[in-house]
Design a protein around this motif. Structure first.
Motif, short mmCIF file in Angstrom:
data_model
loop_
_atom_site.label_atom_id
_atom_site.label_comp_id
_atom_site.label_asym_id
_atom_site.label_seq_id
_atom_site.Cartn_x
_atom_site.Cartn_y
_atom_site.Cartn_z
N LYS A 116 -32.22 15.79 -1.78
CA LYS A 116 -31.07 16.03 -0.91
C LYS A 116 -30.66 14.71 -0.26
O LYS A 116 -31.05 14.42 0.87
CB LYS A 116 -31.41 17.08 0.16
N PRO A 117 -29.87 13.89 -0.95
CA PRO A 117 -29.52 12.56 -0.44
C PRO A 117 -28.86 12.58 0.94
O PRO A 117 -28.98 11.59 1.68
CB PRO A 117 -28.55 12.04 -1.51
N ALA A 118 -28.18 13.66 1.29
CA ALA A 118 -27.50 13.72 2.58
C ALA A 118 -28.47 13.97 3.73
O ALA A 118 -28.09 13.88 4.90
CB ALA A 118 -26.44 14.81 2.57
N ILE A 119 -29.73 14.29 3.41
CA ILE A 119 -30.72 14.58 4.45
C ILE A 119 -31.93 13.68 4.25
O ILE A 119 -32.94 14.08 3.65
CB ILE A 119 -31.15 16.07 4.43
N PRO A 120 -31.87 12.43 4.69
CA PRO A 120 -33.01 11.52 4.52
C PRO A 120 -34.20 11.96 5.38
O PRO A 120 -34.04 12.69 6.36
CB PRO A 120 -32.46 10.17 4.99
N PHE A 121 -35.37 11.53 4.98
CA PHE A 121 -36.57 11.80 5.77
C PHE A 121 -36.64 10.81 6.93
O PHE A 121 -36.37 9.62 6.76
CB PHE A 121 -37.82 11.69 4.91
N LEU A 122 -37.01 11.29 8.11
CA LEU A 122 -37.01 10.43 9.29
C LEU A 122 -38.14 10.80 10.23
O LEU A 122 -38.48 11.97 10.40
CB LEU A 122 -35.67 10.54 10.02
N GLN A 123 -38.73 9.78 10.82
CA GLN A 123 -39.68 9.95 11.93
C GLN A 123 -39.32 8.91 12.99
O GLN A 123 -38.88 7.81 12.65
CB GLN A 123 -41.12 9.73 11.46
N ALA A 124 -39.48 9.25 14.25
CA ALA A 124 -39.11 8.33 15.32
C ALA A 124 -40.09 8.43 16.47
O ALA A 124 -40.59 9.52 16.81
CB ALA A 124 -37.69 8.63 15.82
N TRP A 125 -40.35 7.26 17.08
CA TRP A 125 -41.20 7.18 18.27
C TRP A 125 -40.46 6.39 19.35
O TRP A 125 -39.78 5.41 19.06
CB TRP A 125 -42.52 6.48 17.95
N HIS A 126 -40.62 6.84 20.57
CA HIS A 126 -39.99 6.18 21.72
C HIS A 126 -41.09 5.72 22.66
O HIS A 126 -42.02 6.47 22.97
CB HIS A 126 -39.06 7.15 22.45
N PHE A 127 -41.02 4.47 23.10
CA PHE A 127 -42.03 3.91 23.98
C PHE A 127 -41.31 3.20 25.12
O PHE A 127 -40.48 2.33 24.88
CB PHE A 127 -42.89 2.92 23.20
#
Length: 254
Positions: A116-127
């Motif tokens: 599903k090219p329109a839905i990339p895999f993502l992870q995010a961290w905020h510090f």
């Protein structure tokens, strides 16, 4: 400490030189194709005046993912976008006092989704550095250390909005926990990313004298005061406990 005896201008100059040297190391190892955000930060730090040092950069892209286990398992490589803003204090201060005035680090990991090219895999961290009261909370409020990591944040909310989904199917996202961690500057933020998400590359880099020296200087500038403040809690020197109270660093410690 590496900044002992340095004037504010000399400290800023040293930090600026190390940022540029660090950029060249990352470029030479193929970890970063465009280290210009670090070069921009170097120039910014050199141009400051007064009793402060600091800089900010955004969009530093690191090639990571090798050797990291993840779901979905076909993904073996992904990129990391790193944004950093940091400002510290120059000059004399108690060794176990807060070394920073501003602090924010955004870590975004992204990989393409072939299905599903329109839905990339993502992870995010905020510090970040919490600017308000960090005393141990009364009542049912969650712990909020002065310096803390949290998973997700606005990057995850923006990703959901971009892909047109109200939530991730089967995944529960919470505001807590906010994980206690010593502060990071740009160098330590890069080292954090590489040590967790690019183990083989990090092990090679960590054997280089220049890389070790630059990281060690940042650790001594930011982590030594943090460690001394933690140690002061169990010290018999009661005056030192009031300089940087343990409730700010680690609210669960009594």
């Amino acid at each position: 400490m590496p900044d002992e005896g340095l004037t504010p201008k000399q400290l800023r100059s040293r930090i600026a030189l190390e940022l540029q040297e660090f950029a060249n190391i990352l470029l030479g190892e193929g970890i970063c194709a465009d280290p210009s955000p670090l070069s921009f930060a170097s120039n910014s730090c050199r141009g400051l005046t007064g009793d402060r040092w600091g800089y900010s950069f955004s969009g530093l892209t690191l090639f990571v993912g090798d050797g990291v286990k993840c779901i979905p398992t076909p993904i073996s490589d992904f990129v990391c976008r790193l944004d950093v803003k940091v400002e510290g204090v120059c000059g004399e201060a108690p060794p176990q006092s807060d070394p920073l005035r501003e602090h924010q680090v955004e870590i975004e990991l992204k990989a393409p989704n072939k299905a599903k090219p329109a839905i990339p895999f993502l992870q995010a961290w905020h510090f970040d550095r919490h600017p308000g009261n960090c005393s141990p909370p009364s009542g049912p409020k969650p712990a909020h250390p002065r310096y803390h990591f949290s998973f997700g944040g606005n990057r995850i909310k923006a990703h959901l909005l971009a892909i047109g989904m109200p939530y991730f199917e089967g995944l529960l996202l919470l505001n807590s926990p906010r994980l206690t961690h010593p502060p990071l500057d740009g160098v330590l933020a890069v080292d954090f990313v590489l040590s967790h998400f690019a183990g083989p590359k990090w092990r090679i880099l960590s054997q280089q004298p220049a890389y070790r020296r630059i990281v060690s200087n940042s650790q001594e500038l930011l982590w030594k005061p943090y460690a001394l403040a933690l140690n002061a809690h169990w010290s018999t020197d009661h005056a030192s406990k009031r300089i940087w109270p343990i409730g700010e660093l680690w609210p669960q410690v009594f």
